[in-house]
Write a protein that holds these residues in place. Structure first.
Motif, short mmCIF file in Angstrom:
data_model
loop_
_atom_site.label_atom_id
_atom_site.label_comp_id
_atom_site.label_asym_id
_atom_site.label_seq_id
_atom_site.Cartn_x
_atom_site.Cartn_y
_atom_site.Cartn_z
N THR A 311 25.84 36.32 24.73
CA THR A 311 24.39 36.48 24.93
C THR A 311 24.18 37.73 25.81
OG1 THR A 311 24.39 35.19 26.96
CG2 THR A 311 24.04 33.97 24.91
N PRO A 312 22.96 38.25 25.87
CA PRO A 312 22.73 39.47 26.66
C PRO A 312 23.07 39.30 28.14
CG PRO A 312 20.87 39.07 25.19
CD PRO A 312 21.77 37.87 25.07
N ASP A 313 22.87 38.10 28.71
CA ASP A 313 23.16 37.93 30.14
C ASP A 313 24.48 37.17 30.39
OD1 ASP A 313 22.45 35.38 29.37
OD2 ASP A 313 20.67 35.24 30.66
N GLU A 314 25.21 36.89 29.32
CA GLU A 314 26.49 36.16 29.37
C GLU A 314 26.36 34.74 29.92
OE1 GLU A 314 29.95 38.37 30.58
OE2 GLU A 314 29.45 40.04 29.26
N HIS A 315 25.12 34.23 30.00
CA HIS A 315 24.92 32.80 30.25
C HIS A 315 24.93 32.10 28.89
CE1 HIS A 315 24.24 32.29 34.50
NE2 HIS A 315 23.43 33.33 34.54
N PHE A 316 25.26 30.82 28.90
CA PHE A 316 25.35 30.08 27.63
C PHE A 316 23.95 29.74 27.11
CE2 PHE A 316 29.18 27.98 29.95
CZ PHE A 316 29.87 29.17 29.92
N ILE A 317 23.93 29.21 25.89
CA ILE A 317 22.70 28.63 25.34
C ILE A 317 22.92 27.12 25.23
CG2 ILE A 317 21.26 28.41 23.27
CD1 ILE A 317 21.82 31.40 22.74
N LEU A 318 22.04 26.35 25.88
CA LEU A 318 22.07 24.89 25.78
C LEU A 318 20.62 24.43 25.84
CD1 LEU A 318 23.66 22.15 25.84
CD2 LEU A 318 23.47 22.26 28.32
N ASP A 319 20.07 24.04 24.68
CA ASP A 319 18.63 23.76 24.67
C ASP A 319 18.25 23.01 23.39
OD1 ASP A 319 15.99 23.80 25.51
OD2 ASP A 319 16.01 25.95 25.95
N HIS A 320 17.01 22.53 23.37
CA HIS A 320 16.43 22.00 22.14
C HIS A 320 16.01 23.19 21.29
CE1 HIS A 320 16.07 17.90 23.86
NE2 HIS A 320 16.00 18.58 24.98
N ALA A 321 16.10 23.05 19.96
CA ALA A 321 15.63 24.14 19.10
C ALA A 321 14.12 24.26 19.25
CB ALA A 321 15.99 23.84 17.65
N PRO A 322 13.60 25.48 19.35
CA PRO A 322 12.15 25.63 19.50
C PRO A 322 11.40 24.92 18.38
CG PRO A 322 13.28 27.74 19.77
CD PRO A 322 14.31 26.75 19.31
N GLY A 323 10.49 24.02 18.75
CA GLY A 323 9.68 23.29 17.76
C GLY A 323 10.41 22.12 17.11
N SER A 324 11.67 21.90 17.43
CA SER A 324 12.44 20.79 16.82
C SER A 324 13.22 20.06 17.92
CB SER A 324 13.43 21.32 15.78
OG SER A 324 12.78 22.08 14.80
N PRO A 325 12.52 19.18 18.67
CA PRO A 325 13.17 18.57 19.84
C PRO A 325 14.39 17.71 19.52
CG PRO A 325 11.00 17.59 19.39
CD PRO A 325 11.13 18.79 18.51
N ARG A 326 14.54 17.30 18.26
CA ARG A 326 15.69 16.46 17.91
C ARG A 326 16.92 17.28 17.49
NH1 ARG A 326 14.44 11.12 17.28
NH2 ARG A 326 12.25 10.69 17.72
N ILE A 327 16.77 18.59 17.51
CA ILE A 327 17.93 19.45 17.19
C ILE A 327 18.33 20.18 18.47
CG2 ILE A 327 18.76 21.38 15.79
CD1 ILE A 327 16.69 20.58 13.65
N LEU A 328 19.60 20.02 18.85
CA LEU A 328 20.09 20.65 20.09
C LEU A 328 21.02 21.79 19.75
CD1 LEU A 328 20.81 17.36 21.98
CD2 LEU A 328 19.00 18.98 22.47
#
Ligand SMILES: Cc1cc2nc3c(=O)[nH]c(=O)nc-3n(C[C@H](O)[C@H](O)[C@H](O)COP(=O)(O)OP(=O)(O)OC[C@H]3O[C@@H](n4cnc5c(N)ncnc54)[C@H](O)[C@@H]3O)c2cc1C
Length: 374
Positions: A311-328
């Motif tokens: 990622t640009p800041d080298e932090h990970f991605i851990l989140d709900h998909a935007p607009g789809s709270p049941r997809i992580l």
């Protein structure tokens, strides 16, 4: 709950294990055979350390250490070789100073060593004139492929299904459920976790996730003399901030010692059928290896390529998909994520089952990026 885990490498295998152990109906989809060498988690070793140059990662690693210890006990396997670690660079180096501060802030024991002290303690490595090393006793390496297989073995014992050679091509949230499609069928889940590593950007292309994938090389160098000085503990894992190289002691399983660079890489499409090794990168590694280790010959015994997803800041991605709270979503481990995969799996399982829907630390959330324009 019925939960799909799409991609069972480092993070996915951990999530699957936690879900299955907690009685959920967990199904893992893997496009290849488990433990394959096309993604990011294969190989004999990944560095694990508390020594980060910021309080955020050091704090989270303390939680990850507990989880790795539990996995070792539960699997009955030696997955974590705690051989100590040094981080070194020029005395005034900012990253080095920040690392010392974050260890001190967390009251984690550490020692500062100058070049001579380092040579007395760890005779194989010469950190160079004017360099300082910070030694931390709890560092070491994880036997990465074996960690993945151990997590999947436990997940299966607890009833998880692992579907190999099952590439998922679509994931859609609809009417409070998630539809997961492979070439043979579409199945309905309560939630889906997407731990597709280097493939996440392509699998979820409409989300325009800010990740890039690159090919990285590691090489094992032949030991010319004094092999006893390369044993774990006599040689710790090491990272140098003068050049972003890092390496391992002899791992007891293959000949030679592993050295790599966090820097040199080439943008690479994960769907390419091979993982080539670049001769020019190996030559640069050999030069560094012999400069740091006078007892290495510079001859390469073996080498391997692997993919970074950054990622640009080298932090990970851990989140709900935007607009789809049941997809992580979880990826973007930026070349330093294996040690965290067990914690990512823990957080993903909590988020998927809504035990703690909001478990993602702020620096790993998608909101930190500008909203993509489609
Ligand atoms: C050379 C190298 C050295 C590294 N050194 C270190 C280190 O010393 N310490 C450290 O902490 N980290 C290190 N890392 C980083 C670390 O290994 C990765 O961050 C971590 O392994 C990422 O795990 P992951 O689960 O995100 O991805 P992966 O382990 O790649 O898992 C993703 C899985 O998803 C599957 N998949 C993808 N798409 C689909 C689909 N559509 N359907 C089904 N399955 C799918 C893939 O086949 C794969 O198995 C290193 C990485 C590399 C490449």
């Amino acid at each position: 709950m019925k939960v799909a885990v799409i991609g069972v490498g480092g993070s996915g295998s951990a999530a699957l294990r936690f879900l299955a152990k907690e009685g959920h109906e967990a199904v893992g989809y893997e496009q290849f055979t488990v433990g394959h060498a096309m993604g990011s988690s294969h190989g004999r070793s990944r560095i694990i350390r508390l020594s980060y140059p910021d309080d955020f990662h050091t704090g989270l690693m303390r939680r990850a250490y507990e989880l790795w210890d539990d996995l070792e006990i539960e699997s009955g396997e030696n997955l974590f070789v705690k051989c100590g670690g040094i981080t070194f660079g020029p005395g005034g180096d900012t990253t080095l100073r920040n690392t010392i501060s974050s260890l001190a802030n967390a009251s984690i024991p550490h020692e500062l060593l100058d070049r001579d002290q380092c040579a007395t303690r760890f005779p194989a490595i010469d950190i160079g004139p004017g360099s300082t090393a910070v030694y931390q006793q709890d560092s070491g390496f994880l036997r990465s492929t074996r960690c993945v297989l151990a997590q999947l073995g436990i997940a299966r014992q607890h009833g998880a299904e692992v579907r190999e050679h099952s590439p998922v091509f679509a994931i859609e949230e609809k009417n409070g459920k998630v539809l997961v499609s492979t070439a043979s069928k579409t199945e309905v889940f309560d939630t889906a976790i997407v731990t597709a590593g280097p493939w996440i950007g392509k699998l979820l292309a409409p989300l325009h996730l800010p990740v890039t994938t690159a090919l990285r090389q590691v090489a094992y160098f032949a030991i010319r003399r004094n092999p006893e000085n390369f044993a774990p503990g006599k040689l710790p894992v090491w990272i140098t901030h003068s050049s972003d190289h890092y390496g391992f002691p002899a791992d007891g399983e293959v000949t030679g010692i592993k050295i790599a660079s966090h820097d040199a890489g080439m943008t690479y499409d994960p769907d390419q059928p091979d993982r080539p090794v670049m001769p020019e990168h190996l030559e640069a590694l050999a030069e560094k290896a012999t400069a740091l280790f006078p007892d290495l010959s510079g001859d390469i015994v073996s080498s391997q390529s692997c993919l970074y997803t950054t990622t640009p800041d080298e932090h990970f991605i851990l989140d709900h998909a935007p607009g789809s709270p049941r997809i992580l979503l979880c990826s973007g481990c930026s070349g330093h994520g294996f040690k965290f995969t067990i914690l990512l799996g823990r957080l993903l399982a909590d988020m998927a089952t809504r035990t703690k829907a909001d478990a993602s630390p702020t620096p790993w959330r998608l909101a930190r990026f500008p909203v993509p324009r489609s």
